[in-house]
Design a protein around this motif. Structure first.
Motif, PDB file in Angstrom:
ATOM      1  N   ASP A 157      16.781  20.439  -1.581  1.00  0.00           N
ATOM      2  CA  ASP A 157      15.562  21.211  -1.845  1.00  0.00           C
ATOM      3  C   ASP A 157      14.407  20.534  -1.114  1.00  0.00           C
ATOM      4  N   ASN A 158      13.188  20.888  -1.446  1.00  0.00           N
ATOM      5  CA  ASN A 158      12.050  20.269  -0.759  1.00  0.00           C
ATOM      6  C   ASN A 158      11.345  19.231  -1.632  1.00  0.00           C
ATOM      7  N   ASP A 159      12.041  18.710  -2.652  1.00  0.00           N
ATOM      8  CA  ASP A 159      11.441  17.688  -3.504  1.00  0.00           C
ATOM      9  C   ASP A 159      11.118  16.408  -2.731  1.00  0.00           C
ATOM     10  N   TYR A 160      11.896  16.123  -1.704  1.00  0.00           N
ATOM     11  CA  TYR A 160      11.594  14.949  -0.867  1.00  0.00           C
ATOM     12  C   TYR A 160      10.158  15.029  -0.362  1.00  0.00           C
ATOM     13  N   LEU A 161       9.751  16.189   0.113  1.00  0.00           N
ATOM     14  CA  LEU A 161       8.401  16.349   0.648  1.00  0.00           C
ATOM     15  C   LEU A 161       7.354  16.204  -0.452  1.00  0.00           C
ATOM     16  N   LYS A 162       7.670  16.725  -1.628  1.00  0.00           N
ATOM     17  CA  LYS A 162       6.747  16.582  -2.765  1.00  0.00           C
ATOM     18  C   LYS A 162       6.651  15.117  -3.188  1.00  0.00           C
ATOM     19  N   ASN A 163       7.773  14.401  -3.114  1.00  0.00           N
ATOM     20  CA  ASN A 163       7.751  12.974  -3.432  1.00  0.00           C
ATOM     21  C   ASN A 163       6.841  12.219  -2.474  1.00  0.00           C
ATOM     22  N   VAL A 164       6.955  12.548  -1.189  1.00  0.00           N
ATOM     23  CA  VAL A 164       6.119  11.889  -0.186  1.00  0.00           C
ATOM     24  C   VAL A 164       4.640  12.166  -0.458  1.00  0.00           C
ATOM     25  N   GLN A 165       4.335  13.379  -0.872  1.00  0.00           N
ATOM     26  CA  GLN A 165       2.948  13.714  -1.230  1.00  0.00           C
ATOM     27  C   GLN A 165       2.454  12.844  -2.385  1.00  0.00           C
ATOM     28  N   SER A 166       3.362  12.481  -3.285  1.00  0.00           N
ATOM     29  CA  SER A 166       3.014  11.701  -4.479  1.00  0.00           C
ATOM     30  C   SER A 166       3.178  10.199  -4.272  1.00  0.00           C
ATOM     31  N   LEU A 167       3.318   9.775  -3.010  1.00  0.00           N
ATOM     32  CA  LEU A 167       3.501   8.364  -2.666  1.00  0.00           C
ATOM     33  C   LEU A 167       4.796   7.799  -3.248  1.00  0.00           C
ATOM     34  N   LYS A 168       5.823   8.651  -3.285  1.00  0.00           N
ATOM     35  CA  LYS A 168       7.126   8.243  -3.802  1.00  0.00           C
ATOM     36  C   LYS A 168       8.216   8.417  -2.746  1.00  0.00           C
ATOM     37  N   GLY A 169       7.857   8.210  -1.486  1.00  0.00           N
ATOM     38  CA  GLY A 169       8.859   8.175  -0.434  1.00  0.00           C
ATOM     39  C   GLY A 169       9.571   6.831  -0.487  1.00  0.00           C
ATOM     40  N   LEU A 170      10.894   6.829  -0.469  1.00  0.00           N
ATOM     41  CA  LEU A 170      11.625   5.572  -0.642  1.00  0.00           C
ATOM     42  C   LEU A 170      11.479   4.649   0.566  1.00  0.00           C
ATOM     43  N   LEU A 171      11.627   5.195   1.761  1.00  0.00           N
ATOM     44  CA  LEU A 171      11.575   4.378   2.969  1.00  0.00           C
ATOM     45  C   LEU A 171      10.166   4.392   3.565  1.00  0.00           C
ATOM     46  N   ILE A 172       9.823   3.326   4.261  1.00  0.00           N
ATOM     47  CA  ILE A 172       8.545   3.307   4.982  1.00  0.00           C
ATOM     48  C   ILE A 172       8.476   4.498   5.931  1.00  0.00           C
ATOM     49  N   SER A 173       9.604   4.780   6.597  1.00  0.00           N
ATOM     50  CA  SER A 173       9.640   5.885   7.561  1.00  0.00           C
ATOM     51  C   SER A 173       9.485   7.241   6.889  1.00  0.00           C
ATOM     52  N   ASP A 174       9.722   7.304   5.585  1.00  0.00           N
ATOM     53  CA  ASP A 174       9.453   8.535   4.833  1.00  0.00           C
ATOM     54  C   ASP A 174       7.948   8.657   4.556  1.00  0.00           C
ATOM     55  N   GLN A 175       7.387   7.615   3.955  1.00  0.00           N
ATOM     56  CA  GLN A 175       6.022   7.699   3.456  1.00  0.00           C
ATOM     57  C   GLN A 175       4.982   7.830   4.560  1.00  0.00           C
ATOM     58  N   ILE A 176       5.233   7.179   5.714  1.00  0.00           N
ATOM     59  CA  ILE A 176       4.216   7.218   6.774  1.00  0.00           C
ATOM     60  C   ILE A 176       4.031   8.609   7.352  1.00  0.00           C
ATOM     61  N   GLN A 193       0.824  -1.202   0.000  1.00  0.00           N
ATOM     62  CA  GLN A 193       0.000   0.000   0.000  1.00  0.00           C
ATOM     63  C   GLN A 193       0.865   1.261   0.000  1.00  0.00           C
ATOM     64  N   ASN A 194       0.237   2.351  -0.421  1.00  0.00           N
ATOM     65  CA  ASN A 194       0.821   3.689  -0.295  1.00  0.00           C
ATOM     66  C   ASN A 194       2.128   3.857  -1.056  1.00  0.00           C
ATOM     67  N   ILE A 195       2.164   3.353  -2.293  1.00  0.00           N
ATOM     68  CA  ILE A 195       3.324   3.593  -3.146  1.00  0.00           C
ATOM     69  C   ILE A 195       2.854   3.726  -4.587  1.00  0.00           C
ATOM     70  N   ASP A 196       3.379   4.712  -5.265  1.00  0.00           N
ATOM     71  CA  ASP A 196       3.038   4.945  -6.666  1.00  0.00           C
ATOM     72  C   ASP A 196       3.448   3.733  -7.506  1.00  0.00           C
ATOM     73  N   ASN A 197       2.569   3.279  -8.398  1.00  0.00           N
ATOM     74  CA  ASN A 197       2.813   2.039  -9.140  1.00  0.00           C
ATOM     75  C   ASN A 197       4.050   2.119 -10.039  1.00  0.00           C
ATOM     76  N   ASN A 198       4.218   3.216 -10.740  1.00  0.00           N
ATOM     77  CA  ASN A 198       5.392   3.349 -11.609  1.00  0.00           C
ATOM     78  C   ASN A 198       6.676   3.400 -10.791  1.00  0.00           C
ATOM     79  N   TYR A 199       6.615   4.100  -9.679  1.00  0.00           N
ATOM     80  CA  TYR A 199       7.777   4.181  -8.783  1.00  0.00           C
ATOM     81  C   TYR A 199       8.106   2.795  -8.246  1.00  0.00           C
ATOM     82  N   LEU A 200       7.075   2.037  -7.888  1.00  0.00           N
ATOM     83  CA  LEU A 200       7.265   0.683  -7.388  1.00  0.00           C
ATOM     84  C   LEU A 200       7.954  -0.192  -8.425  1.00  0.00           C
ATOM     85  N   THR A 201       7.503  -0.110  -9.659  1.00  0.00           N
ATOM     86  CA  THR A 201       8.099  -0.916 -10.737  1.00  0.00           C
ATOM     87  C   THR A 201       9.561  -0.571 -10.942  1.00  0.00           C
TER      88      THR A 201
END
Length: 325
Positions: free
Chosen positions: A252-271, A217-225
């Motif tokens: 920069d703040n792209d990490y935060l934008k990635n998390v918004q898009s369900l593209k946080g790499l670590l579980i601890s990022d995305q949660i 759950q909670n991960i962008d499909n293309n990012y997952l692939t």
């Protein structure tokens, strides 16, 4: 209306952080007379190391974080094991993971030549972390100095206090709170993942779940692939992926934008975005304003750098960062 209330809560928390005073007893001018070239020596060495390998900026930033969360910011993470001493380097969060020790060694050698037994290893980590962020395009902050080095380390503390990449949100909040850091600090300091890389073993569970789930759950499909192509369900533990695949070497703040898009790499990022409303609001707030993120990151780094420093006659100034005098 609910959105306005959420933003107000975030702003009030941030104001509370801004209002916190430095009670550590540290001083940005600590070496002005004792070793006037100290800051330039560190900056020059970090600049050289980052020019040779951009990833080193994240590694040096992480060293400071892993130092401060165990016994405070005291250089304990740098101590090598020997026949009579066990340090923190073999702790699960550190073993085969922390990097940058050679860079610290080089800095310490230059400082000992310029100002013998004057600049602590703990201060080297604090300065190098700031310079790494600046060299990557992030904000500058004044580093309070005067830390002394510990004559101890804590393997159990490193295993218990450092957040794991698969931590729950409540675990993250609790571990930061134990260090005097709040949820704004948690989100913003996690934003340091805007630079650097992570090993497959640290995010495999994010891709395959606990039991090899086919659709976590909670991960962008293309990012997952894309991630699965470099991180198989078994093997390849040391394969690397950028923590921020948009601008992996730019602070920069792209990490935060990635998390918004369900593209946080670590579980601890995305949660931070998917498991808690308060941390989600904070992510949204700083994802929407990079300048505010930079400013708060600098303030949270100062706050983290003030965790239980040894000052005065406590501890020592190591001649070699890897061993006690």
């Amino acid at each position: 209306m609910a959105g306005m209330v959420s933003k107000l809560v975030v702003v009030l928390v941030i104001l509370a952080v801004h209002g916190a005073c430095d009670t550590s007893g540290l001083d940005p001018n600590f070496y002005v007379n004792k070793c006037p070239t100290a800051l330039e020596i560190v900056r020059s060495a970090v600049k050289k190391a980052v020019a040779e390998e951009a990833r080193m900026a994240a590694s040096l930033l992480r060293l400071h974080f892993h130092d401060c969360f165990v016994q405070g910011c005291d250089g304990s993470v740098l101590l090598d094991d020997n026949a009579t001493f066990t340090g923190e380097k073999t702790a699960v969060p550190n073993n085969n993971s922390l990097r940058g020790f050679d860079v610290v060694d080089n800095i310490k050698t230059e400082l000992e030549n310029a100002c013998p037994q004057t600049v602590s290893c703990a201060d080297i980590l604090a300065i190098a972390a700031r310079d790494s962020v600046v060299l990557s395009g992030g904000a500058w902050w004044s580093v309070a100095l005067g830390r002394r080095d510990s004559r101890s380390a804590s393997l159990s503390g490193a295993n218990q206090n450092l957040p794991a990449p698969n931590s729950t949100l409540q675990t993250l909040i609790t571990k930061f709170k134990l260090q005097g850091l709040n949820q704004v600090d948690l989100v913003v300091l996690s934003g340091g993942h805007t630079i650097g890389m992570s090993r497959c073993v640290s995010f495999r569970q994010r891709l395959y779940g606990l039991n090899g789930d086919a659709n976590p759950q909670n991960i962008d499909n293309n990012y997952l692939t894309n991630l699965k192509s470099g991180c198989p369900s078994s093997g390849g533990d040391s394969n690397l992926s950028p923590l921020d695949d948009v601008t992996p070497t730019k602070f920069d703040n792209d990490y935060l934008k990635n998390v918004q898009s369900l593209k946080g790499l670590l579980i601890s990022d995305q949660i931070l975005y998917t498991k808690g409303q308060s941390t989600k609001n904070i992510v949204d707030y700083y994802a929407g304003d990079e300048l505010l993120f930079m400013k708060q990151f600098a303030e949270s780094m100062v706050k983290m750098g003030n965790i239980k420093p040894r000052t005065g006659s406590h501890g020592e100034i190591r001649k070699n960062c890897r061993r006690m005098n």
